[in-house]
Scaffold this motif. Structure first.
Motif, PDB file in Angstrom:
ATOM      1  N   ARG A  48       0.848  -1.200   0.000  1.00  0.00           N
ATOM      2  CA  ARG A  48       0.000   0.000   0.000  1.00  0.00           C
ATOM      3  C   ARG A  48       0.877   1.242   0.000  1.00  0.00           C
ATOM      4  O   ARG A  48       2.012   1.179   0.431  1.00  0.00           O
ATOM      5  N   PHE A  49       0.313   2.373  -0.415  1.00  0.00           N
ATOM      6  CA  PHE A  49       0.978   3.642  -0.178  1.00  0.00           C
ATOM      7  C   PHE A  49       0.572   4.128   1.211  1.00  0.00           C
ATOM      8  O   PHE A  49      -0.613   4.066   1.565  1.00  0.00           O
ATOM      9  N   VAL A  50       1.535   4.572   1.993  1.00  0.00           N
ATOM     10  CA  VAL A  50       1.193   5.157   3.292  1.00  0.00           C
ATOM     11  C   VAL A  50       1.317   6.674   3.260  1.00  0.00           C
ATOM     12  O   VAL A  50       0.740   7.368   4.090  1.00  0.00           O
ATOM     13  N   GLU A  51       2.100   7.199   2.307  1.00  0.00           N
ATOM     14  CA  GLU A  51       2.262   8.651   2.208  1.00  0.00           C
ATOM     15  C   GLU A  51       2.638   8.995   0.773  1.00  0.00           C
ATOM     16  O   GLU A  51       3.344   8.231   0.104  1.00  0.00           O
ATOM     17  N   LEU A  52       2.151  10.129   0.289  1.00  0.00           N
ATOM     18  CA  LEU A  52       2.451  10.583  -1.068  1.00  0.00           C
ATOM     19  C   LEU A  52       2.404  12.104  -1.094  1.00  0.00           C
ATOM     20  O   LEU A  52       1.461  12.717  -0.604  1.00  0.00           O
ATOM     21  N   GLY A  53       3.454  12.700  -1.642  1.00  0.00           N
ATOM     22  CA  GLY A  53       3.462  14.154  -1.729  1.00  0.00           C
ATOM     23  C   GLY A  53       4.667  14.649  -2.494  1.00  0.00           C
ATOM     24  O   GLY A  53       5.510  13.850  -2.940  1.00  0.00           O
TER      25      GLY A  53
END
Ligand SMILES: Nc1ncnc2c1ncn2[C@@H]1O[C@H](COP(=O)(O)OP(=O)(O)O)[C@@H](O)[C@H]1O
Ligand SMILES: [Mg+2]
Length: 342
Positions: free
Chosen positions: A228-233
């Protein structure tokens, strides 16, 4: 806004385990878009599903669930033939610089091979294009007569880049492409990727377990954990104002902490290995290793929330200001420890 180069919607990919009795949830619900000319970084520990995402992007693996959209069309809506044609615009380069080079073929023949498969060029055109590509990646034309074993790792990685240029890709998936290279050469290869992007408008999905490599080259960064992605920015936001405890741990494992905010006298050290993707932990997948975890984390899957503009996170405890002080938030047994570093 223009169309993204590729869009991934709720991608899931399951493998049978080696003995065939279990299901490995390698990628388990990931969505993102890569814009034209952008470098989209993907980081995370080994086993988090990064390479699987990369292989799906270039069509080496088919999703178990979810969809891929490019040029406004969905993968599931077009024929296999159209898809194979479209796929040429999506190329991949691997960590092992030998992977795509046949040891018994000259560099020239290796460069020509993908053009030959694509068709439409005469032998002479392919030769000229191959030599031009070789020069474009900073190698001398006489290298074309050599064999792979006569080249250094960095030179072979340049050849691997040169091989895909004649196919005029829109997106190149770079999977740990500098991980096997000497640190002294990494910078040169990253610069080459940057130059080609500037000149040719390439988009990259840049995969690495090493956050400092990804941070150097990426416009945006996605942090993966157990499929999963836990953070994106935006890279600067993720590095300077990490919202997820796992990102904080990855950053704090760097010998020279990247973000100023983390140049702290303490380091977050994760205990234990990444859990098995056969039976991922309930609720938040990171809760078994998270010093911030509370009762809700083991029970409820955190929502994917945009806490700041363009900066998303899946964590019950993250706030737009970041994470609360870890000692106070956690009510569970501590599964990570803070080590004094000075
Ligand atoms: N062909 C395969 N068959 C079974 N399991 C696989 C296969 N490829 C990858 N996996 C498993 O899927 C998970 C994610 O792997 P991968 O995408 O290679 O992660 P990463 O690139 O982040 O190290 C791992 O648990 C890995 O063992
Ligand atoms: Mg990998």
């Amino acid at each position: 806004m223009s169309d993204p180069v590729i869009e991934v919607r709720d991608l899931k990919l399951r493998f049978p385990s080696l003995d065939g009795t279990e299901v490995v949830h390698a990628v388990d619900g990931v969505s993102f878009r890569i814009e034209a000319g952008e470098t989209f970084g993907i980081i995370g520990e080994s086993g988090s599903g990064k390479s699987t995402i990369g292989r799906v992007l270039v069509g080496l693996l088919n999703p178990s669930d979810g969809d891929i959209v490019f040029a406004g069309r969905s993968r599931s809506s077009i024929s296999g033939r159209e898809w194979r044609k479209a796929r040429r615009g999506f190329q991949m380069i691997f960590q092992d610089s030998n992977a795509a080079l046949n040891p018994r073929m000259t560099i020239l023949d290796s460069l020509i091979e993908p053009m030959r498969i694509a068709g439409g060029r005469s032998r002479e055109e392919m030769r000229e294009t191959a030599l031009a590509a070789l020069v474009r990646v900073g190698l001398r034309p006489d290298m074309a007569q050599r064999y792979p074993h006569e080249l250094s790792g960095g030179q072979k990685q340049r050849v691997n880049i040169a091989r895909i240029l004649p196919l005029e890709p829109r997106l190149v998936v770079c999977d740990e492409v500098v991980a096997a290279l000497d640190v002294s050469i990494r910078g040169e290869i990253l610069n080459l990727f940057r130059d080609l992007q500037r000149d040719l408008g390439l988009a990259y999905a840049f995969i690495a377990h090493d956050i400092s490599v990804v941070a150097q080259i990426s416009d945006r960064v996605a942090v993966t954990y157990l499929g999963r992605f836990v953070e994106l920015g935006a890279t600067g936001d993720v590095i300077e104002r990490a919202l997820h405890p796992y990102t904080v741990a990855l950053l704090s494992a760097e010998p020279q902490p990247l973000p100023r905010a983390l140049r702290d006298d303490r380091r977050l050290v994760l205990q234990g290995d990444i859990p098995s993707p056969v039976n991922p932990p309930s609720g938040c997948r990171f809760h078994t290793r998270c010093p911030w975890a509370t009762e809700i984390c083991g029970r409820v899957d955190p929502e994917w929330r945009e806490l700041r503009s363009g900066h998303r996170v899946a964590c019950h405890h993250a706030t737009p200001e970041g994470l609360p002080s870890p000692g106070r938030a956690g009510t569970r047994e501590m599964t990570a420890t803070w080590e004094e570093t000075s």
